[in-house]
Design a protein around this motif. Structure first.
Motif, PDB file in Angstrom:
ATOM      1  N   MET A 200       0.836  -1.191   0.000  1.00  0.00           N
ATOM      2  CA  MET A 200       0.000   0.000   0.000  1.00  0.00           C
ATOM      3  C   MET A 200       0.873   1.245   0.000  1.00  0.00           C
ATOM      4  O   MET A 200       1.642   1.492   0.930  1.00  0.00           O
ATOM      5  CB  MET A 200      -0.909  -0.004   1.237  1.00  0.00           C
ATOM      6  CG  MET A 200      -1.878   1.158   1.291  1.00  0.00           C
ATOM      7  SD  MET A 200      -2.990   1.047   2.720  1.00  0.00           S
ATOM      8  CE  MET A 200      -4.025  -0.326   2.226  1.00  0.00           C
ATOM      9  N   SER A 201       0.766   2.016  -1.054  1.00  0.00           N
ATOM     10  CA  SER A 201       1.487   3.274  -1.178  1.00  0.00           C
ATOM     11  C   SER A 201       0.535   4.275  -1.808  1.00  0.00           C
ATOM     12  O   SER A 201       0.078   4.070  -2.937  1.00  0.00           O
ATOM     13  CB  SER A 201       2.745   3.100  -2.034  1.00  0.00           C
ATOM     14  OG  SER A 201       3.447   4.320  -2.154  1.00  0.00           O
ATOM     15  N   ILE A 202       0.219   5.319  -1.065  1.00  0.00           N
ATOM     16  CA  ILE A 202      -0.808   6.265  -1.502  1.00  0.00           C
ATOM     17  C   ILE A 202      -0.200   7.657  -1.615  1.00  0.00           C
ATOM     18  O   ILE A 202       0.521   8.109  -0.716  1.00  0.00           O
ATOM     19  CB  ILE A 202      -1.987   6.325  -0.512  1.00  0.00           C
ATOM     20  CG1 ILE A 202      -2.451   4.911  -0.153  1.00  0.00           C
ATOM     21  CG2 ILE A 202      -3.150   7.123  -1.088  1.00  0.00           C
ATOM     22  CD1 ILE A 202      -1.962   4.452   1.186  1.00  0.00           C
ATOM     23  N   THR A 203      -0.485   8.322  -2.705  1.00  0.00           N
ATOM     24  CA  THR A 203      -0.059   9.698  -2.897  1.00  0.00           C
ATOM     25  C   THR A 203      -1.295  10.578  -2.976  1.00  0.00           C
ATOM     26  O   THR A 203      -2.275  10.231  -3.647  1.00  0.00           O
ATOM     27  CB  THR A 203       0.768   9.857  -4.185  1.00  0.00           C
ATOM     28  OG1 THR A 203       1.913   9.011  -4.114  1.00  0.00           O
ATOM     29  CG2 THR A 203       1.219  11.293  -4.367  1.00  0.00           C
ATOM     30  N   GLY A 204      -1.276  11.690  -2.254  1.00  0.00           N
ATOM     31  CA  GLY A 204      -2.419  12.582  -2.274  1.00  0.00           C
ATOM     32  C   GLY A 204      -2.090  13.957  -1.767  1.00  0.00           C
ATOM     33  O   GLY A 204      -0.995  14.215  -1.235  1.00  0.00           O
ATOM     34  N   ASP A 205      -3.044  14.837  -1.921  1.00  0.00           N
ATOM     35  CA  ASP A 205      -2.875  16.226  -1.516  1.00  0.00           C
ATOM     36  C   ASP A 205      -3.214  16.387  -0.042  1.00  0.00           C
ATOM     37  O   ASP A 205      -4.281  15.970   0.408  1.00  0.00           O
ATOM     38  CB  ASP A 205      -3.776  17.125  -2.366  1.00  0.00           C
ATOM     39  CG  ASP A 205      -3.628  18.590  -1.998  1.00  0.00           C
ATOM     40  OD1 ASP A 205      -4.353  19.037  -1.078  1.00  0.00           O
ATOM     41  OD2 ASP A 205      -2.788  19.259  -2.608  1.00  0.00           O
ATOM     42  N   VAL A 206      -2.292  16.968   0.690  1.00  0.00           N
ATOM     43  CA  VAL A 206      -2.510  17.256   2.101  1.00  0.00           C
ATOM     44  C   VAL A 206      -2.136  18.720   2.337  1.00  0.00           C
ATOM     45  O   VAL A 206      -0.967  19.104   2.205  1.00  0.00           O
ATOM     46  CB  VAL A 206      -1.651  16.342   3.013  1.00  0.00           C
ATOM     47  CG1 VAL A 206      -1.877  16.719   4.479  1.00  0.00           C
ATOM     48  CG2 VAL A 206      -1.986  14.886   2.766  1.00  0.00           C
ATOM     49  N   ALA A 207      -3.150  19.521   2.642  1.00  0.00           N
ATOM     50  CA  ALA A 207      -2.928  20.940   2.925  1.00  0.00           C
ATOM     51  C   ALA A 207      -2.141  21.620   1.813  1.00  0.00           C
ATOM     52  O   ALA A 207      -1.224  22.403   2.056  1.00  0.00           O
ATOM     53  CB  ALA A 207      -2.215  21.100   4.268  1.00  0.00           C
ATOM     54  N   GLY A 208      -2.504  21.288   0.566  1.00  0.00           N
ATOM     55  CA  GLY A 208      -1.891  21.965  -0.565  1.00  0.00           C
ATOM     56  C   GLY A 208      -0.584  21.377  -1.042  1.00  0.00           C
ATOM     57  O   GLY A 208       0.018  21.899  -1.985  1.00  0.00           O
ATOM     58  N   ALA A 209      -0.108  20.313  -0.421  1.00  0.00           N
ATOM     59  CA  ALA A 209       1.146  19.691  -0.845  1.00  0.00           C
ATOM     60  C   ALA A 209       0.924  18.211  -1.118  1.00  0.00           C
ATOM     61  O   ALA A 209       0.039  17.585  -0.530  1.00  0.00           O
ATOM     62  CB  ALA A 209       2.209  19.869   0.245  1.00  0.00           C
ATOM     63  N   ASP A 210       1.726  17.642  -2.014  1.00  0.00           N
ATOM     64  CA  ASP A 210       1.618  16.222  -2.334  1.00  0.00           C
ATOM     65  C   ASP A 210       2.460  15.394  -1.373  1.00  0.00           C
ATOM     66  O   ASP A 210       3.669  15.655  -1.208  1.00  0.00           O
ATOM     67  CB  ASP A 210       2.088  15.957  -3.770  1.00  0.00           C
ATOM     68  CG  ASP A 210       1.096  16.469  -4.805  1.00  0.00           C
ATOM     69  OD1 ASP A 210      -0.096  16.557  -4.473  1.00  0.00           O
ATOM     70  OD2 ASP A 210       1.523  16.769  -5.937  1.00  0.00           O
ATOM     71  N   TYR A 211       1.810  14.409  -0.740  1.00  0.00           N
ATOM     72  CA  TYR A 211       2.504  13.505   0.171  1.00  0.00           C
ATOM     73  C   TYR A 211       2.311  12.058  -0.292  1.00  0.00           C
ATOM     74  O   TYR A 211       1.336  11.733  -0.966  1.00  0.00           O
ATOM     75  CB  TYR A 211       1.957  13.647   1.595  1.00  0.00           C
ATOM     76  CG  TYR A 211       2.504  14.831   2.352  1.00  0.00           C
ATOM     77  CD1 TYR A 211       3.590  14.676   3.213  1.00  0.00           C
ATOM     78  CD2 TYR A 211       1.932  16.094   2.212  1.00  0.00           C
ATOM     79  CE1 TYR A 211       4.098  15.763   3.910  1.00  0.00           C
ATOM     80  CE2 TYR A 211       2.428  17.177   2.893  1.00  0.00           C
ATOM     81  CZ  TYR A 211       3.522  17.001   3.759  1.00  0.00           C
ATOM     82  OH  TYR A 211       4.023  18.084   4.442  1.00  0.00           O
ATOM     83  N   ARG A 212       3.271  11.223   0.086  1.00  0.00           N
ATOM     84  CA  ARG A 212       3.169   9.789  -0.178  1.00  0.00           C
ATOM     85  C   ARG A 212       3.201   9.043   1.158  1.00  0.00           C
ATOM     86  O   ARG A 212       4.100   9.260   1.971  1.00  0.00           O
ATOM     87  CB  ARG A 212       4.307   9.293  -1.066  1.00  0.00           C
ATOM     88  CG  ARG A 212       4.265   7.777  -1.303  1.00  0.00           C
ATOM     89  CD  ARG A 212       5.380   7.296  -2.223  1.00  0.00           C
ATOM     90  NE  ARG A 212       5.204   7.791  -3.578  1.00  0.00           N
ATOM     91  CZ  ARG A 212       5.983   8.709  -4.155  1.00  0.00           C
ATOM     92  NH1 ARG A 212       7.008   9.230  -3.474  1.00  0.00           N
ATOM     93  NH2 ARG A 212       5.761   9.106  -5.380  1.00  0.00           N
ATOM     94  N   LEU A 213       2.202   8.177   1.357  1.00  0.00           N
ATOM     95  CA  LEU A 213       2.168   7.332   2.548  1.00  0.00           C
ATOM     96  C   LEU A 213       2.521   5.907   2.136  1.00  0.00           C
ATOM     97  O   LEU A 213       1.834   5.307   1.305  1.00  0.00           O
ATOM     98  CB  LEU A 213       0.773   7.354   3.189  1.00  0.00           C
ATOM     99  CG  LEU A 213       0.560   6.410   4.379  1.00  0.00           C
ATOM    100  CD1 LEU A 213       1.454   6.815   5.551  1.00  0.00           C
ATOM    101  CD2 LEU A 213      -0.911   6.408   4.802  1.00  0.00           C
TER     102      LEU A 213
END
Length: 425
Positions: free
Chosen positions: A335-348
């Protein structure tokens, strides 16, 4: 393939004979001679049956109107054939006949087989189902699907049964431990990571720690139904081929028991070529997963207010296929998720699998890319190793696949390897 035993000359694809057979059966049906009275008594009431237990969720065979003894079924079937009855009219009788033959050969009491009786009552049946699949592969080396089913059954059975003691392996405490491990990690995530976390790990964290023995009993019964459903579909055609070769399979096709995909799969087996055997492996695996039990997986995953979803995901997390070379779901698709968090792109990144086994598309992608592909390499490249594995007594084979032995390490692994980072540092 070395060691294969074919029902006809290798490499011959006799579509002409097949076409003549099907056409002849059709002509006989249209000619419609009146059934002989003496013969009719043998199959009276056994024609034009739409099986009430086609999904195998109840006790017994395909339908309570059909005998479960192969001798009685065979006599009725012979009479129907002799009287020129159209194969589609005796399709249920034909399927039940080969189902009974396969069950008798593997020591399964078809009349008493009840998935609703639960785990302990069916422990020996589980054993015999997978041993029977292995029997087909050992006797006909071209039957790749059955060999894969026999080997894969080791991890399936190990995940839910202790066949030596007849007790639950994937116990309530184990599910609690797994749910608590994920829940503890989730509670430690930052708010940014929480927004990226998909529903399945959230559900496992919320529901897993409160799982009950009743929940597991329900889930195991659902799995028992699916196992029986696959057996109902696959065993008749394999048993027919094992005993009466191509003609028996073509009678099943004439009776409407095989769709186009299944007919093409059997044509691949009839071809006598490794390419045909491999094509049949993937086509039969698709039939199993995408046609036979797909709806049952959907129902299971959606049931019991999150319990179904949590258990299907927990068993995806815990899975370790017993086909040599196949990898765990979390290794194949972490599981590797990329998404927008508070205007920035993060990967979990997480150690969890990025899909739930109950979901059709990713389940099939995993089977194609890993389990079935690994089995094809084993069957084609290491047939001696394959035969040796299938010859191991099934309970001994299962013992080496036990989930319970791995559960402490698994729970620990699920709480490490989490990482949140900018997607484009």
């Amino acid at each position: 393939m070395p060691g294969a035993v074919h029902c006809q000359s290798t490499g011959v694809r006799n579509t002409t004979i097949r076409g003549v057979l099907v056409a002849l059966l059709g002509v006989l049906a249209l000619a419609g001679p009146a059934p002989n009275v003496a013969h009719a008594a043998g199959y009276a009431g056994l024609l034009d049956i739409t099986p009430a237990n086609a999904a195998a969720e109840s006790i017994g065979g395909l339908d309570p109107r059909l005998p479960t003894d192969s001798a009685a079924l065979g006599a009725a079937l012979a009479a129907a054939r002799s009287d020129g009855i159209a194969p589609r009219r005796y399709s249920a009788l034909l399927q039940q006949y080969w189902l009974a033959r396969g069950s008798e050969a593997s020591g399964i009491d078809l009349a008493g087989w009840d998935p609703n009786a639960g785990l302990i009552a069916n422990a020996a049946v589980v054993d015999r189902v997978y041993e029977n699949y292995g029997r087909y592969q050992l006797q006909r080396a071209e039957l790749y699907w059955s060999g894969m089913a026999g080997l894969a059954g080791g991890s399936f059975a190990a995940g839910f049964w202790d066949l030596d003691l007849g007790r639950t392996v994937l116990g309530v405490d184990a599910v609690h431990a797994l749910g608590n491990a994920v829940a503890s990690t989730i509670r430690g995530l930052s708010g940014e990571a929480m927004t990226l976390l998909p529903p399945d790990p959230r559900t496992l964290a919320a529901v897993g720690p409160a799982m009950t023995a009743g929940d597991l009993d329900w889930y195991q019964k659902r799995l028992l139904m699916m196992q029986k459903h696959i057996y109902f579909d696959m065993v008749p055609m394999h048993e027919a081929y094992l005993n009466d070769c191509r003609g028996a399979v073509e009678e099943m096709a004439a009776a409407g028991l095989l769709d186009e995909n299944a007919e093409i799969a059997w044509d691949g087996i009839f071809s006598g070529t490794p390419a045909g055997y491999a094509d049949a492996l993937f086509r039969m695996a698709s039939r199993e997963q995408n046609q036979i039990i797909a709806d049952q997986w959907d129902v299971t995953a959606a049931a019991r207010d999150g319990v179904g979803r949590a258990l299907t995901y927990a068993t995806t997390v815990a899975a370790q296929p017993s086909v040599p070379g196949a990898r765990a779901p979390g290794q194949v698709t972490p599981m590797s998720i990329t998404g927008d968090v508070a205007g920035a792109d993060y990967r979990l990144r997480t150690p969890l699998p990025g899909f739930n086994w109950a979901d059709r598309a990713p389940r099939w992608e995993y089977i194609v890319s890993d389990i079935a592909s690994s089995y094809q390499r084993l069957a084609e490249g290491r047939p001696g190793e394959l035969r040796a594995l299938l010859a191991i007594p099934f309970r001994d084979f299962v013992e080496g696949q036990r989930v319970l032995r791995r559960m402490p390490d698994l729970a620990r692994d699920m709480s490490t390897g989490w990482e949140l980072s900018p997607a484009n540092p």
